[in-house]
Design a protein around this motif. Structure first.
Motif, PDB file in Angstrom:
ATOM      1  N   UNK A  19       0.880  -1.243   0.237  1.00  0.00           N
ATOM      2  CA  UNK A  19      -0.002   0.042   0.298  1.00  0.00           C
ATOM      3  C   UNK A  19       0.816   1.186   0.233  1.00  0.00           C
ATOM      4  N   UNK A 200      -6.827   7.646   9.361  1.00  0.00           N
ATOM      5  CA  UNK A 200      -8.191   7.577   9.305  1.00  0.00           C
ATOM      6  C   UNK A 200      -8.516   6.097   9.532  1.00  0.00           C
ATOM      7  N   UNK A 201      -8.126   5.152   8.976  1.00  0.00           N
ATOM      8  CA  UNK A 201      -8.155   3.805   8.978  1.00  0.00           C
ATOM      9  C   UNK A 201      -8.056   3.425  10.334  1.00  0.00           C
ATOM     10  N   UNK A 204     -10.997   4.257  12.337  1.00  0.00           N
ATOM     11  CA  UNK A 204     -12.368   3.325  12.023  1.00  0.00           C
ATOM     12  C   UNK A 204     -12.336   2.112  12.857  1.00  0.00           C
ATOM     13  N   UNK A 205     -11.039   1.564  12.865  1.00  0.00           N
ATOM     14  CA  UNK A 205     -10.622   0.188  13.379  1.00  0.00           C
ATOM     15  C   UNK A 205     -11.175   0.510  14.697  1.00  0.00           C
ATOM     16  N   UNK A 207     -13.133   2.594  16.179  1.00  0.00           N
ATOM     17  CA  UNK A 207     -14.480   2.631  16.692  1.00  0.00           C
ATOM     18  C   UNK A 207     -15.382   1.205  16.415  1.00  0.00           C
ATOM     19  N   UNK A 208     -14.782   0.199  15.626  1.00  0.00           N
ATOM     20  CA  UNK A 208     -15.487  -1.094  15.757  1.00  0.00           C
ATOM     21  C   UNK A 208     -15.014  -1.643  16.859  1.00  0.00           C
ATOM     22  N   UNK A 209     -13.860  -1.311  17.599  1.00  0.00           N
ATOM     23  CA  UNK A 209     -13.487  -2.010  18.709  1.00  0.00           C
ATOM     24  C   UNK A 209     -12.358  -3.013  18.509  1.00  0.00           C
ATOM     25  N   UNK A 210     -11.453  -2.389  17.708  1.00  0.00           N
ATOM     26  CA  UNK A 210     -10.278  -3.356  17.530  1.00  0.00           C
ATOM     27  C   UNK A 210      -9.238  -2.996  18.708  1.00  0.00           C
ATOM     28  N   UNK A 212      -5.613  -2.913  20.739  1.00  0.00           N
ATOM     29  CA  UNK A 212      -4.341  -2.139  20.611  1.00  0.00           C
ATOM     30  C   UNK A 212      -3.540  -3.136  19.669  1.00  0.00           C
ATOM     31  N   UNK A 214      -4.342  -5.547  17.687  1.00  0.00           N
ATOM     32  CA  UNK A 214      -4.868  -5.678  16.195  1.00  0.00           C
ATOM     33  C   UNK A 214      -4.615  -4.589  15.182  1.00  0.00           C
ATOM     34  N   UNK A 298      -4.184   3.948  21.056  1.00  0.00           N
ATOM     35  CA  UNK A 298      -5.721   3.269  20.783  1.00  0.00           C
ATOM     36  C   UNK A 298      -6.763   3.558  21.947  1.00  0.00           C
TER      37      UNK A 298
END
Ligand SMILES: Nc1ncnc2c1ncn2[C@@H]1O[C@H](COP(=O)(O)OP(=O)(O)OP(=O)(O)O)[C@@H](O)[C@H]1O
Ligand SMILES: [Mg+2]
Lengths: 298, 228
Positions: A19, A200-201, A204-205, A207-210, A212, A214, A298
């Motif tokens: 990436x 940003x990603x 988002x992670x 917010x979804x509950x990932x 530290x 992960x 995180x």
């Protein structure tokens, strides 16, 4: 952690490299450059120390005995010397052997004119040392030993070799430390850029509950892989250069080949490969781990 | 399910964004939060997600005292709350399938299970055919469905939506709202922040109206209120 989770984060780490192609390439190149210099430097230092070591093996202290000293006392002195820790091995040269050697080296056919052995007092011990730096300790011991007339030693060679050796050692350590710091800094920079691109990603992670772990783990994997790639490329280049340069030098200057002995390329790489890979991976790990810790709260 | 008890929140600058707010939402309710821009709606959502801590007062979500959560407990807490935002917030470099699967990977659902759950939730939001597409290749309405699928795939007891239709045309807005209603009918508690007067008035749900950080009205089967 599930195995599948581990595999997933591993894949993400690999994907991260692609990436951020250009940053990954840049940091592989910089780590590569550092490890390339390290490889070249290591080869030079290792060979230098090898050559010095070889030279040291040739350095010997020679002792001659008082006139008419008994065979028993000579043997006694021999075993005293042999018992010293500084001594690697001792070689007894009898008067006849000394004369033979002298004749062969300097007189050739003219030697026939001598009836008696003119060097009848020149039987001696050649003492080979473990390490040149121990020479002075041995010499002062020998000076206090009964029955010894003369001690021949090579003061200058011994001192020079020892100090050159330690100087080379210090310079090597200094340069290597600088290279490592530069590499860690560069990796940290790459990961920081990677993190800011993906801020940003990461949000988002979160917010979804990932966890530290992960979020962080792929970045650490990325750093480790960059370090690993960064170590393999220069290893290949150094290998090519080393084997060619040594072949070239020995061919071009055949005189040198009797004086200089280089370490064979395989022996150098026996150490260089694991050390380079460890340094590369280590730099990658430390650089990314600390940066990720600092930048992703995180 | 959700209880705010005398909650205030001040940012470092300006008047408090929330001022002594108390409200209770039962399990299985569908609630609209409406109010002017700057009235504190998004702040409320952020407090419920433990993105922010209240300046004073206590917040309970799903039996958890949010203010007492330790840092390492936050991820687990958030997994019980599905969230949807106005700007979708999808992972841009991954396809639809991976975006939804991501929520499952976080909670370490086995791979086989993920392969079943993701298509099933994608078909609920009507996107079964587009699982390979990247977010860029989708319309706004489709992107919001992906976000919704991601919020739902772990079956959270609570769903929070902050202006989910803010970037959508009327048709897509209605479809998203209908999906939220369906989800609510299956038992999930749903909280929707919106400026969409028409939909609020048509759906006849509980409407909480905020103004300048204060709840000024709380109606059962309510309607959109402009100015107080
Ligand atoms: N990070 C922040 N720092 C300082 N002030 C903030 C911050 N976020 C929000 N505010 C202020 O808090 C108040 C409430 O903001 P909030 O985002 O909750 O409003 P909102 O009801 O969601 O508005 P909108 O309908 O426009 O989304 C506003 O006055 C805003 O300026
Ligand atoms: Mg808002």
């Amino acid at each position: 952690m599930r195995f599948s989770t581990f595999i997933y984060t591993l894949k993400q780490g690999i994907a991260n490299i692609f990436r951020n192609k250009w940053y990954s390439l840049a940091s592989i190149a910089t780590i590569g450059a550092c490890l390339f210099m390290f490889g070249i430097f290591y080869s030079i230092v290792a060979n230098f120390q090898y050559i010095v070591k070889e030279a040291q093996n040739g350095v010997a202290v020679t002792v001659f005995f008082d006139e008419g000293l008994s065979q028993e006392r000579i043997a006694e002195i021999g075993s005293l010397i042999e018992a010293r820790t500084e001594v690697d091995h001792v070689n007894f040269v009898s008067a006849d052997e000394a004369w033979e050697g002298f004749k062969e080296e300097y007189l050739g056919e003219y030697a026939d004119g001598f009836k008696d052995n003119p060097l009848k007092n020149s039987s001696n011990y050649e003492i080979y040392l473990r390490d040149v730096s121990m020479q002075s300790a041995l010499v002062s011991y020998l000076e206090s030993t009964e029955g010894i007339r003369l001690i021949n030693k090579s003061e200058i060679t011994a001192k020079t070799l020892t100090s050159i050796n330690s100087l080379v050692g210090y310079v090597a350590i200094g340069i290597i430390i600088i290279l490592l710091c530069v590499s860690v800094f560069l990796i940290a920079n790459t990961v920081t850029i990677g993190i800011s691109v993906r801020k940003e990603e990461i949000n988002i992670m979160k917010y979804i509950g990932a966890t530290d772990f992960f979020v962080r783990f792929p970045f650490v994997i990325e750093g480790i892989l960059i370090g690993a790639f960064g170590s393999l490329v220069p290893l290949g280049i150094v290998y090519l250069i080393y084997s060619n340069v040594i072949g070239y030098v020995l061919n071009k200057f055949t005189v040198l080949s009797s004086i200089l002995k280089f370490i064979p390329v395989n022996e150098i790489f026996h150490t260089l490969i694991p050390v380079s890979v460890c340094i590369g991976v280590g730099i990658g790990f430390i650089g990314s781990f600390t940066t990720v810790r600092k930048h992703i709260r995180v | 399910m959700i209880t705010l008890d005398h909650v205030s929140k001040s940012y470092s600058t300006g008047a408090p964004a929330l001022n002594d707010v108390s409200v209770h939402i039962e399990t299985g309710e569908f609630v609209f939060i409406v109010g002017d821009s700057g009235s504190g709606k998004s702040t409320l959502i952020k407090l419920l997600l433990r993105e922010l801590l209240p300046t004073s007062g206590t917040i309970e979500v799903n039996g958890v005292n949010v203010g007492k959560l330790k840092h390492r407990q936050i991820p687990k807490f958030r997994r019980n709350i599905g969230v949807v935002f106005q700007d979708f917030r999808l992972l841009k470099d991954r396809n639809v399938y991976e975006n939804v699967a991501f929520a499952q990977r976080i909670v370490q659902v086995p791979g086989k299970q993920i392969k079943k759950n993701v298509p099933s939730v994608l078909s609920i939001v009507g996107l079964a055919g587009k699982y390979k597409a990247r977010p860029k290749q989708l319309s706004g309405g489709e992107q919001q469905r992906v976000a919704l699928a991601r919020a739902l795939v772990n079956n959270p007891p609570i769903l929070l939506a902050d202006e989910p239709t803010g970037n959508l045309d009327p048709k897509n807005s209605w479809e998203i709202m209908k999906l939220l209603e369906e989800i609510n009918e299956k038992g999930t508690t749903v909280l929707v922040v919106t400026h969409n007067r028409e939909i609020v008035n048509a759906m006849k749900k509980r409407v909480v109206t905020m103004n300048k950080g204060v709840i000024v009205s709380d109606q059962k089967e309510g309607s959109y209120i402009d100015e107080i």
